[in-house]
Design a protein around this motif. Sequence first.
Motif, short mmCIF file in Angstrom:
data_model
loop_
_atom_site.label_atom_id
_atom_site.label_comp_id
_atom_site.label_asym_id
_atom_site.label_seq_id
_atom_site.Cartn_x
_atom_site.Cartn_y
_atom_site.Cartn_z
N THR A 6 0.84 -1.19 0.00
CA THR A 6 0.00 0.00 0.00
C THR A 6 0.88 1.25 0.00
OG1 THR A 6 -1.72 1.21 1.21
CG2 THR A 6 -0.15 -0.02 2.53
N ASP A 7 0.29 2.36 -0.39
CA ASP A 7 1.00 3.63 -0.33
C ASP A 7 0.73 4.36 0.98
OD1 ASP A 7 -1.64 4.25 -0.87
OD2 ASP A 7 -1.16 5.90 -2.21
N ASP A 8 -0.20 3.85 1.80
CA ASP A 8 -0.54 4.50 3.07
C ASP A 8 -0.98 3.43 4.08
OD1 ASP A 8 -1.63 5.96 5.21
OD2 ASP A 8 -2.37 7.54 3.88
N LEU A 9 -0.03 2.92 4.82
CA LEU A 9 -0.30 1.84 5.77
C LEU A 9 -1.29 2.27 6.85
CD1 LEU A 9 0.32 -1.07 6.64
CD2 LEU A 9 2.19 -0.14 8.03
N ASP A 10 -1.11 3.46 7.39
CA ASP A 10 -2.00 3.91 8.47
C ASP A 10 -3.45 3.99 8.01
OD1 ASP A 10 0.11 4.18 10.34
OD2 ASP A 10 0.62 6.14 9.51
N ARG A 11 -3.67 4.54 6.83
CA ARG A 11 -5.02 4.66 6.27
C ARG A 11 -5.65 3.28 6.12
NH1 ARG A 11 -4.32 5.92 0.49
NH2 ARG A 11 -3.98 3.66 0.47
N ASP A 12 -4.90 2.34 5.54
CA ASP A 12 -5.47 1.03 5.25
C ASP A 12 -5.63 0.19 6.51
OD1 ASP A 12 -5.73 1.78 2.63
OD2 ASP A 12 -3.88 0.81 1.99
N MET A 13 -4.76 0.35 7.49
CA MET A 13 -4.95 -0.35 8.77
C MET A 13 -6.22 0.15 9.45
SD MET A 13 -1.11 -0.78 10.33
CE MET A 13 -1.66 -1.65 11.82
N THR A 14 -6.44 1.46 9.40
CA THR A 14 -7.65 2.03 10.00
C THR A 14 -8.89 1.46 9.31
OG1 THR A 14 -6.53 4.06 10.66
CG2 THR A 14 -8.92 4.18 10.42
N ALA A 15 -8.86 1.39 7.98
CA ALA A 15 -10.00 0.84 7.23
C ALA A 15 -10.22 -0.62 7.59
CB ALA A 15 -9.77 0.99 5.74
N LEU A 16 -9.15 -1.41 7.67
CA LEU A 16 -9.29 -2.82 8.02
C LEU A 16 -9.83 -2.98 9.44
CD1 LEU A 16 -6.06 -4.16 6.33
CD2 LEU A 16 -8.41 -4.84 5.76
N ARG A 17 -9.37 -2.14 10.35
CA ARG A 17 -9.87 -2.22 11.74
C ARG A 17 -11.36 -1.94 11.81
NH1 ARG A 17 -4.38 0.28 13.68
NH2 ARG A 17 -3.50 -1.51 14.80
N THR A 18 -11.86 -1.06 10.95
CA THR A 18 -13.31 -0.79 10.96
C THR A 18 -14.11 -2.01 10.53
OG1 THR A 18 -13.43 0.09 8.70
CG2 THR A 18 -12.96 1.67 10.47
N HIS A 19 -13.44 -2.97 9.89
CA HIS A 19 -14.09 -4.22 9.47
C HIS A 19 -13.75 -5.37 10.42
CE1 HIS A 19 -15.71 -2.62 5.78
NE2 HIS A 19 -14.55 -2.04 5.55
N GLY A 20 -13.24 -5.04 11.59
CA GLY A 20 -13.00 -6.04 12.62
C GLY A 20 -11.64 -6.71 12.60
N VAL A 21 -10.75 -6.27 11.72
CA VAL A 21 -9.42 -6.87 11.65
C VAL A 21 -8.63 -6.50 12.90
CG1 VAL A 21 -7.19 -6.80 10.45
CG2 VAL A 21 -9.33 -7.04 9.15
N VAL A 22 -8.00 -7.50 13.49
CA VAL A 22 -7.11 -7.30 14.64
C VAL A 22 -5.70 -7.63 14.16
CG1 VAL A 22 -6.50 -8.07 16.96
CG2 VAL A 22 -8.92 -7.89 16.29
N PHE A 23 -4.79 -6.70 14.33
CA PHE A 23 -3.42 -6.89 13.86
C PHE A 23 -2.61 -7.65 14.90
CE2 PHE A 23 -5.05 -3.63 11.17
CZ PHE A 23 -4.52 -3.97 9.93
N HIS A 24 -1.73 -8.50 14.40
CA HIS A 24 -0.87 -9.30 15.28
C HIS A 24 0.23 -8.41 15.85
CE1 HIS A 24 -1.78 -13.22 12.84
NE2 HIS A 24 -2.83 -12.44 12.93
#
Length: 142
Positions: free
Chosen positions: A70-88
């Motif tokens: 991705t070109d923006d990790l923070d943006r995409d992590m935030t989007a994934l978190r809104t869909h319930g993704v939990v990062f390791h």
Amino acid sequence: MFEKLMACAVLPAADIDRARSWWHDVLGRDPVYEETEGGMLFYDVGGVGVMVYRTDYAGTAQNTAFNFFTDDLDRDMTALRTHGVVFHDYDLPGLTTVDGVAEIGDERSAWFSDSEGNIFAIGQMSAESAERMAKMRSGSMG
């Protein structure tokens, strides 16, 4: 040899319907093709084919199975978190994460699991790595 070769990533799923829902709900992707009798779903992710297939061995690998850039990790992590993704979070020799993110030189990466236990990575590449990846995709390496 291999002049017309194509490739795709292959990811296992114990529950193909659960996997389909996860790909749709979390990644916003629907299959471009499916083989219902064989329990296989095919996706396109950034021009890369991904086959998700039904097997009892899903989620048994402890390694990264698929990597996004991705070109923006923070943006995409935030989007994934809104869909319930939990990062390791990891604290390994040579790799430590803070709030799910590992800083590796000029690059940043994070890892998460899909509904089937497969480990995905998402990373923001350095400019040099992005240029190398663009050359690889255009077939102009070497």
